[in-house]
Design an enzyme around this catalytic site. Structure first.
Site, PDB file in Angstrom:
ATOM      1  N   ASP A  71       2.987 -24.444  -5.566  1.00 35.76           N
ATOM      2  CA  ASP A  71       3.936 -24.239  -4.463  1.00 35.76           C
ATOM      3  C   ASP A  71       4.245 -22.754  -4.277  1.00 35.76           C
ATOM      4  OD1 ASP A  71       5.920 -27.030  -3.799  1.00 35.76           O
ATOM      5  OD2 ASP A  71       4.165 -27.080  -5.093  1.00 35.76           O
ATOM      6  N   CYS A 100       4.472 -29.108 -13.079  1.00 31.72           N
ATOM      7  CA  CYS A 100       4.818 -28.576 -11.761  1.00 31.72           C
ATOM      8  C   CYS A 100       5.196 -29.663 -10.759  1.00 31.72           C
ATOM      9  CB  CYS A 100       3.725 -27.654 -11.246  1.00 31.72           C
ATOM     10  SG  CYS A 100       3.377 -26.296 -12.392  1.00 31.72           S
ATOM     11  N   SER A 135      12.879 -25.838  -2.256  1.00 30.92           N
ATOM     12  CA  SER A 135      12.426 -25.746  -3.638  1.00 30.92           C
ATOM     13  C   SER A 135      13.588 -26.061  -4.564  1.00 30.92           C
ATOM     14  CB  SER A 135      11.909 -24.337  -3.904  1.00 30.92           C
ATOM     15  OG  SER A 135      11.784 -24.098  -5.288  1.00 30.92           O
TER      16      SER A 135
END
Length: 557
Positions: free
Chosen positions: A79, A120, A467
């Site tokens: 990302d 992740c 995020s």
């Protein structure tokens, strides 16, 4: 009969056995449980570049326990590297590809069980979705979190680095200082050293019972390799017991994951991934219940970006098991079977808290309510999500004029260009699952707001997502999204918007008659993607963010 026997036993399976023998597999190894080692190792990001050592240890454990390991890969997108440009259309969309690719390999080859090696953001949830869908014995083992960085003698991380961009723009830091900072903030392998979605989902895999205790162990420790070996040993046991993911990913498991994510102030993306995992497991996900969990769960942990502690501090303080022991004592968790083969409460009954400053008690909690808020209102009738844990007190209720942008890039330019003023509400639309497509993360704009010293006076509202590294008054997942004709599509510059995080409402203060006039003749813009690409197909299949951005199925197609 083993699941894999369909590929290895019988006169008509001579060629199948020969294909195994061509790889050096012994006949007697085909008589053992054949365990898939699904490895997302690659050289694109620090969270995955060292997963080869995890896979090696897992395979050693499988062999030790009397199984036959077979490794195959799946994709993993960073990302951070995809952020802020066209590439960010793909990370969330890759979650479905990960699940689908595992389905393809597992069903094509009929392996008896699988170890899912991840790290992740979208990779762990994609693998857990595959586990729930396939319902073959499975355990998740992640690569672990990155060590804490240091800059000028102070702890630091990815969070501080991204927010320095605003400091450079304001002249508070030189470009040379930032260049040096870039070499200090992220010192090695592992999931980024803050409570982003990667570490949130790493912790929630254990909270759901799909990972062995110790999920918080940092990447650089030998203990992480030992955990991988134990995972390899345990998967053979689960195959023999036929303990499967849908035995584990129950309503109680999802409930426990909700409690943990609120207790730690986890990523708002957990409210995409938990519904999607539940969907694959056939478990109803109730956002009203999720709101009740938030209301009743104290936030006892604050990891960057919400607080001053780092993931390694959380591990040293007792980690997920210690935290869950405390939550169990408060009566906030539900007992459930786990991949240890034991019940959750048995797993955590002796887990200690080693640092009460990092994992607080209910009495000393940062807040008596959880870190995530589900918000409704005329601007989000189906719901929206805010990580309240990262919001300053003065921004818990805010009314201001809208500054409207149809994509992330012009909004970012306006923020760094000084066009956004204190009191504004930045609206970024056509960034939802369908309209984005792919629901791009808005970390760059939120970090720009913080970096430009507007975090105490500017809110951001989007049908995109954030995020886990985001902090500030950031409300995402606004549903219906703009591309589906949600009210966010009809907001205009200067409109008054009220963001009431404490009250759980998101309101456009414009008369219905005015909105009805704006709706006349509206046609949604075409998504900014090329025909024939995966992301175009994704935009046609994906549902609302408040479903977990899952694909339409069956009669919905």
């Amino acid at each position: 009969m083993k699941r894999s026997d369909i590929t290895t036993i019988g006169l008509d399976k001579s060629t199948h056995r020969a294909l195994y023998y061509a790889m050096g597999v012994l006949p007697e190894e085909l008589e053992k449980p054949i365990i898939a080692v699904v490895n997302s190792q690659n050289e694109t990001m620090p969270g995955h570049c060292d997963l080869d050592k995890i896979a090696k240890a897992v395979k050693e454990g499988i062999l030790q326990a009397g199984g036959t390991p077979v490794e195959f890969p799946t994709i993993a997108i960073c990302d951070g590297i995809a952020m802020g440009h066209y590439g960010m259309h793909y990370p969330l969309a890759s979650r479905e590809l990960i699940a689908d690719s595992i389905e393809c390999m597992m069903n094509a080859h009929q392996y008896d069980g699988m170890v899912l090696i991840s790290n992740c953001d979208k990779i762990t949830p994609g693998m857990l979705m595959a586990a729930a869908r396939l319902n073959v014995p499975a355990i998740n083992i992640a690569g672990g979190t990155m060590d804490t960085g240091y800059y000028q003698g102070c702890k630091t991380s990815f969070i501080e680095l991204i927010e320095t961009q605003g400091k450079v723009a304001r002249g508070l830091m030189t470009k040379e200082e930032m260049d040096y900072f870039e070499h200090c903030a992220m010192p090695g392998c592992g999931a980024c050293n803050e409570l982003g979605t990667g570490n949130t989902m790493l912790y929630l895999a254990e909270a759901m019972g799909m990972a062995l205790p110790g999920s918080d162990t940092p990447a650089m420790l030998g203990e992480r390799v030992a955990l991988a070996k134990r995972t390899g040993i345990k998967i053979v046991e689960l195959v023999k017991k036929n303990l499967r993911p849908r035995d584990i990913i129950t309503k109680e498991a999802i409930y426990n994951a909700l409690v943990v994510t609120n207790a730690i102030g986890g990523s708002s993306n957990s409210m995409l991934h938990l519904p999607a995992i539940a969907h694959e497991a056939g478990v109803p996900f109730d956002f009203d219940e999720a709101e009740k969990v938030s209301d009743s769960t104290p936030q006892v942990v604050k990891i960057k970006p919400s607080g001053d502690d780092y993931p390694v501090d959380f591990y040293r303080a007792g980690g997920v098991a210690g935290l869950m022991h405390e939550l169990m004592d408060y009566g906030l968790l539900k007992d459930n079977i786990t991949v240890t083969g034991e019940m959750l409460f048995d797993n955590i009954k002796d887990a200690p808290i080693r640092d009460a400053k990092v994992i607080r008690t209910k009495e000393t909690a940062y807040s008596q309510t959880g870190g995530l808020r589900i918000m409704y209102g005329n601007l989000a009738p189906e719901g929206s999500i805010c990580k309240a844990a990262g919001v300053l007190p003065e921004m818990m209720k805010h009314t201001g004029p809208a500054r409207v942008f149809d994509q992330e890039e012009p909004a970012l330019k306006a923020i760094y260009g000084g066009e956004i003023k204190p009191g504004d509400v930045v609206v970024i639309r056509y960034e939802g699952p369908k309209g984005g497509p792919g629901m791009r993360e808005m970390l760059a704009p939120t970090a720009a707001i913080i970096g430009m010293d507007l975090g105490d006076s500017v809110a951001l509202v989007t049908d995109g997502r954030f995020s886990g590294a985001t902090r500030g008054a950031a409300i995402g997942h606004v549903s219906p999204e703009a591309a589906d004709g949600g009210l966010i599509a009809f907001v205009e510059d200067g409109d008054s918007i009220t963001v009431d995080i404490e009250g759980g409402t998101l309101t456009l203060n414009v008369d219905d008659e005015v909105i009805a006039k704006r709706r006349e003749g509206w046609i949604p813009p075409k998504p900014p993607v090329e025909e024939g690409t995966y992301i175009e197909r994704y935009s046609k299949l994906v549902k609302s963010a408040m479903t977990g951005a899952v694909f339409r199925r069956g009669s919905e197609l």
